[in-house]
Scaffold this active site. Sequence first.
Site, short mmCIF file in Angstrom:
data_model
loop_
_atom_site.label_atom_id
_atom_site.label_comp_id
_atom_site.label_asym_id
_atom_site.label_seq_id
_atom_site.Cartn_x
_atom_site.Cartn_y
_atom_site.Cartn_z
N ASP A 1 -12.33 24.90 39.94
CA ASP A 1 -12.79 24.55 41.28
C ASP A 1 -13.59 23.26 41.16
O ASP A 1 -13.99 22.85 40.06
CB ASP A 1 -13.65 25.70 41.82
CG ASP A 1 -14.24 25.37 43.19
OD1 ASP A 1 -13.54 24.73 44.00
OD2 ASP A 1 -15.40 25.74 43.44
N GLY A 2 -13.85 22.62 42.29
CA GLY A 2 -14.61 21.37 42.27
C GLY A 2 -16.10 21.56 42.43
O GLY A 2 -16.85 21.61 41.46
#
Length: 324
Positions: free
Chosen positions: A198-199
């Site tokens: 995920d970012g």
Amino acid sequence: MNLSNGKTLAASGQNRNGTSGSWEDAGRVVKPSTPTRKPQPPKPENAVTIAVSSRVLFNMEPEQQYLKYQVEHENEPFSPGPAFSFVKALEAVNTRLRELYPQSEELFDVVLVTNNHAHVGLRLINTINHHHLFIERFCMTGGNSPIGYLKAYHTNLYLSADSAKVREALEEGIAAATMFTQEKMKEVSESQLRVAFDGDGVLFSDESERIFKAHGLDKFFEHEKAHENKPLDHGPLKGFLEALGKLQRKFFDKGLRMDCPIRTYLVTARSAASSAGAPKGPMLEKIRPHIFFDDQMFHVEGAAELGTVACHVPYGIAQKVAKK
């Protein structure tokens, strides 16, 4: 046998192949000798070190707490846990790296971390031999915090089923994530390591997430527009991604960019401030990573339901919101 001074526990015995096994001080940990000659593990300062708890590498529950049971069944191997395929993929990459760079110590190095009694350690050694895993370093903490050992090994990533220890590691600046036992796990590549991130709150800071939680979606987009040319600060797993990138470049330098056995993916719902985004499970089901990291349990649970081994990174504002 139980230690209270932070030293690891020591035990010795015979493994399933009749070779000796031992648990020693964490600074000198060794695996038992094996019938065939294997390459020596790299020095921690040269390696990409992955510390994995025994409870995520193998399925040890519920019988793990019963010492008598472990002693009586020490020659019966544990079944693979959620981290097993990931570790096997690391070994596959190491095989390729050794072929290309026979003298290099820039390799993955797996350290097995456990709180269990020394007699359980004998069963762990036998299990490792049974599954033909190349794990040469062991750390038995005797119930104490693993942080000191993780730092000594220059750990790039720590995976554990104990969320409290994962949080402690993150607070000390060590990339870490909580793994969960799940009923469904998709088949993954045996020759190519695939890692998905995920970012916000994982690779990057949760700066934008904080804006969204405090002021809503409109302010989030205003903030993104105003700072579109300013890189986000690093998140807790950025260093691990960089370590993967360093090994990727070793394949690129040999002209193997398209045939690189390491693949990394950014899977984010960023356009709608992650918490409001679409489920990531369907996309991950197509990618079939060995491991996926996210700071929100909504996405971790959704990915796990579709068979992706998903890990929770308890970092930033998402954890404060979850506790309310």
